[in-house]
Motif scaffolding. Structure first.
Motif, PDB file in Angstrom:
ATOM      1  N   ALA A   1       0.819  -1.218   0.000  1.00 27.93           N
ATOM      2  CA  ALA A   1       0.000   0.000   0.000  1.00 27.93           C
ATOM      3  C   ALA A   1       0.850   1.264   0.000  1.00 27.93           C
ATOM      4  N   ASP A   2       1.879   1.295   0.823  1.00 24.54           N
ATOM      5  CA  ASP A   2       2.717   2.496   0.923  1.00 24.54           C
ATOM      6  C   ASP A   2       3.588   2.699  -0.312  1.00 24.54           C
ATOM      7  N   ARG A   3       3.694   1.681  -1.142  1.00 22.92           N
ATOM      8  CA  ARG A   3       4.555   1.760  -2.330  1.00 22.92           C
ATOM      9  C   ARG A   3       3.757   1.961  -3.616  1.00 22.92           C
ATOM     10  N   ALA A   4       2.432   1.918  -3.510  1.00 17.14           N
ATOM     11  CA  ALA A   4       1.586   2.008  -4.692  1.00 17.14           C
ATOM     12  C   ALA A   4       1.393   3.452  -5.144  1.00 17.14           C
ATOM     13  N   ARG A   5       1.199   3.642  -6.443  1.00 16.31           N
ATOM     14  CA  ARG A   5       0.878   4.972  -6.961  1.00 16.31           C
ATOM     15  C   ARG A   5      -0.535   5.368  -6.558  1.00 16.31           C
ATOM     16  N   TRP A   6      -1.414   4.397  -6.445  1.00 16.74           N
ATOM     17  CA  TRP A   6      -2.784   4.622  -6.007  1.00 16.74           C
ATOM     18  C   TRP A   6      -3.356   3.306  -5.512  1.00 16.74           C
ATOM     19  N   LEU A   7      -4.416   3.410  -4.719  1.00 22.57           N
ATOM     20  CA  LEU A   7      -5.061   2.228  -4.167  1.00 22.57           C
ATOM     21  C   LEU A   7      -6.459   2.078  -4.762  1.00 22.57           C
ATOM     22  N   LEU A   8      -6.850   0.848  -4.989  1.00 23.24           N
ATOM     23  CA  LEU A   8      -8.102   0.570  -5.688  1.00 23.24           C
ATOM     24  C   LEU A   8      -9.308   1.145  -4.961  1.00 23.24           C
ATOM     25  N   GLN A   9      -9.397   0.934  -3.672  1.00 22.78           N
ATOM     26  CA  GLN A   9     -10.558   1.430  -2.934  1.00 22.78           C
ATOM     27  C   GLN A   9     -10.689   2.938  -3.073  1.00 22.78           C
ATOM     28  N   ASP A  10      -9.586   3.661  -2.971  1.00 18.25           N
ATOM     29  CA  ASP A  10      -9.626   5.121  -3.087  1.00 18.25           C
ATOM     30  C   ASP A  10     -10.116   5.565  -4.464  1.00 18.25           C
ATOM     31  N   ARG A  11      -9.614   4.907  -5.501  1.00 16.93           N
ATOM     32  CA  ARG A  11      -9.988   5.293  -6.861  1.00 16.93           C
ATOM     33  C   ARG A  11     -11.451   4.950  -7.146  1.00 16.93           C
ATOM     34  N   LEU A  12     -11.935   3.840  -6.612  1.00 13.07           N
ATOM     35  CA  LEU A  12     -13.333   3.480  -6.827  1.00 13.07           C
ATOM     36  C   LEU A  12     -14.267   4.484  -6.165  1.00 13.07           C
ATOM     37  N   VAL A  13     -13.930   4.903  -4.951  1.00 11.32           N
ATOM     38  CA  VAL A  13     -14.740   5.911  -4.263  1.00 11.32           C
ATOM     39  C   VAL A  13     -14.749   7.211  -5.065  1.00 11.32           C
ATOM     40  N   ALA A  14     -13.586   7.585  -5.596  1.00  6.91           N
ATOM     41  CA  ALA A  14     -13.497   8.800  -6.407  1.00  6.91           C
ATOM     42  C   ALA A  14     -14.301   8.673  -7.700  1.00  6.91           C
ATOM     43  N   LEU A  15     -14.481   7.437  -8.174  1.00  5.25           N
ATOM     44  CA  LEU A  15     -15.264   7.201  -9.388  1.00  5.25           C
ATOM     45  C   LEU A  15     -16.749   7.461  -9.152  1.00  5.25           C
ATOM     46  N   GLY A  16     -17.161   7.428  -7.883  1.00  2.00           N
ATOM     47  CA  GLY A  16     -18.556   7.698  -7.559  1.00  2.00           C
ATOM     48  C   GLY A  16     -19.361   6.470  -7.194  1.00  2.00           C
ATOM     49  N   VAL A  17     -18.673   5.322  -6.964  1.00  2.00           N
ATOM     50  CA  VAL A  17     -19.404   4.134  -6.545  1.00  2.00           C
ATOM     51  C   VAL A  17     -19.573   4.147  -5.029  1.00  2.00           C
ATOM     52  N   ARG A  18     -20.461   3.288  -4.546  1.00  2.00           N
ATOM     53  CA  ARG A  18     -20.627   3.076  -3.105  1.00  2.00           C
ATOM     54  C   ARG A  18     -19.838   1.823  -2.748  1.00  2.00           C
ATOM     55  N   PHE A  19     -18.730   2.003  -2.067  1.00  2.00           N
ATOM     56  CA  PHE A  19     -17.804   0.903  -1.818  1.00  2.00           C
ATOM     57  C   PHE A  19     -18.230   0.120  -0.580  1.00  2.00           C
ATOM     58  N   SER A  20     -18.348  -1.206  -0.732  1.00  2.00           N
ATOM     59  CA  SER A  20     -18.740  -2.094   0.358  1.00  2.00           C
ATOM     60  C   SER A  20     -17.517  -2.904   0.786  1.00  2.00           C
ATOM     61  N   GLU A  21     -17.116  -2.767   2.042  1.00  3.31           N
ATOM     62  CA  GLU A  21     -15.922  -3.442   2.556  1.00  3.31           C
ATOM     63  C   GLU A  21     -16.304  -4.516   3.565  1.00  3.31           C
ATOM     64  N   GLY A  22     -15.954  -5.761   3.262  1.00  3.92           N
ATOM     65  CA  GLY A  22     -16.159  -6.850   4.199  1.00  3.92           C
ATOM     66  C   GLY A  22     -14.900  -7.078   5.023  1.00  3.92           C
TER      67      GLY A  22
END
Length: 234
Positions: free
Chosen positions: A176-197
């Motif tokens: 995570a600390d080495r990534a250019r971006w994280l999937l959850q963050d980008r999905l939220v920015a896309l406008g979806v409602r993110f469900s985390e189990g």
């Protein structure tokens, strides 16, 4: 026999923030579990990749401790060896989604590298959503949804409830600390409602004809959900 399209990454690495090319590809279980379930239900699987390149399996995904032990790892390796469709993919640009009963995206970090910005993949996703036929994505394969964003930052996925590999899980991988971006963050920015189990536990979300799974452990449950919706393919 009805056909299911598996859209798979053509990348064999994921470029990290410092430019390092982290070896990856597709995740073995995320291909194997849905392939096994869908072919058992009578469907023919067709694999498509960007440029028609043969997909690369992430070797880390074949480790025994990630497959319930050596027997589980051996079963995944055997299936990948037997699945001839992996060695003769078609070009994503040649895909007509109308030819398929459903479209499925396995994960692995590879889709973060290529499918997250692939215009042909975005076309397949948009046309499948519009058709009402099932569109299923699991783990990092959900990154392919990001390519649907238009230049004015609008996506047909706006308002959909989805899941995918979480920030918490990526942190536990050590990347995570080495990534250019994280999937959850980008999905939220896309406008979806993110469900985390719960981390690493099966979690599948269905919203209209979109089915998403959070992580590798969600692959079998997602496949069962897809088969239940489709029925048999014979």
């Amino acid at each position: 026999m009805a056909k299911i399209l598996f859209v798979m990454t053509g990348a064999d690495h994921w470029t990290l923030a410092d430019g390092e090319r982290h070896p990856t590809g597709y995740w073995g279980e995320e291909f194997a579990a849905p392939y096994r379930a869908l072919t058992a239900a009578g469907y023919e699987v067709v694999v498509a990749t960007p440029g028609g390149v043969v997909p690369t399996v992430d070797q880390a995904s074949l480790a025994p401790h990630l497959n319930g032990g050596q027997q589980g790892a051996d079963a995944v390796v055997a299936l990948l060896d037997e699945a001839e469709v992996l060695r003769r993919p078609i070009r994503l640009a040649d895909v007509d989604p109308a030819d398929y009963a459903a479209v499925f995206y396995p994960g692995g970090h590879g889709p973060m590298e290529d499918l997250s910005g692939d215009a042909e993949s975005a076309r397949v996703i948009t046309e499948t959503l519009d058709s009402g036929r099932p569109l299923a994505l699991v783990c990092h394969g959900v990154a392919a949804l990001l390519a649907t964003e238009t230049p004015d930052r609008v996506s047909p996925l706006h308002g959909y409830q989805v899941t995918g590999f979480t920030r918490n899980e990526e942190t536990q991988t050590g990347l995570a600390d080495r990534a250019r971006w994280l999937l959850q963050d980008r999905l939220v920015a896309l406008g979806v409602r993110f469900s985390e189990g719960d981390a690493w536990a099966p979690h599948v979300v269905t919203d209209r004809n979109l089915i998403t799974g959070q992580n590798p452990a969600s692959s079998a449950r997602l496949a069962a959900t897809l088969v239940e919706r489709l029925g048999t393919g014979a």
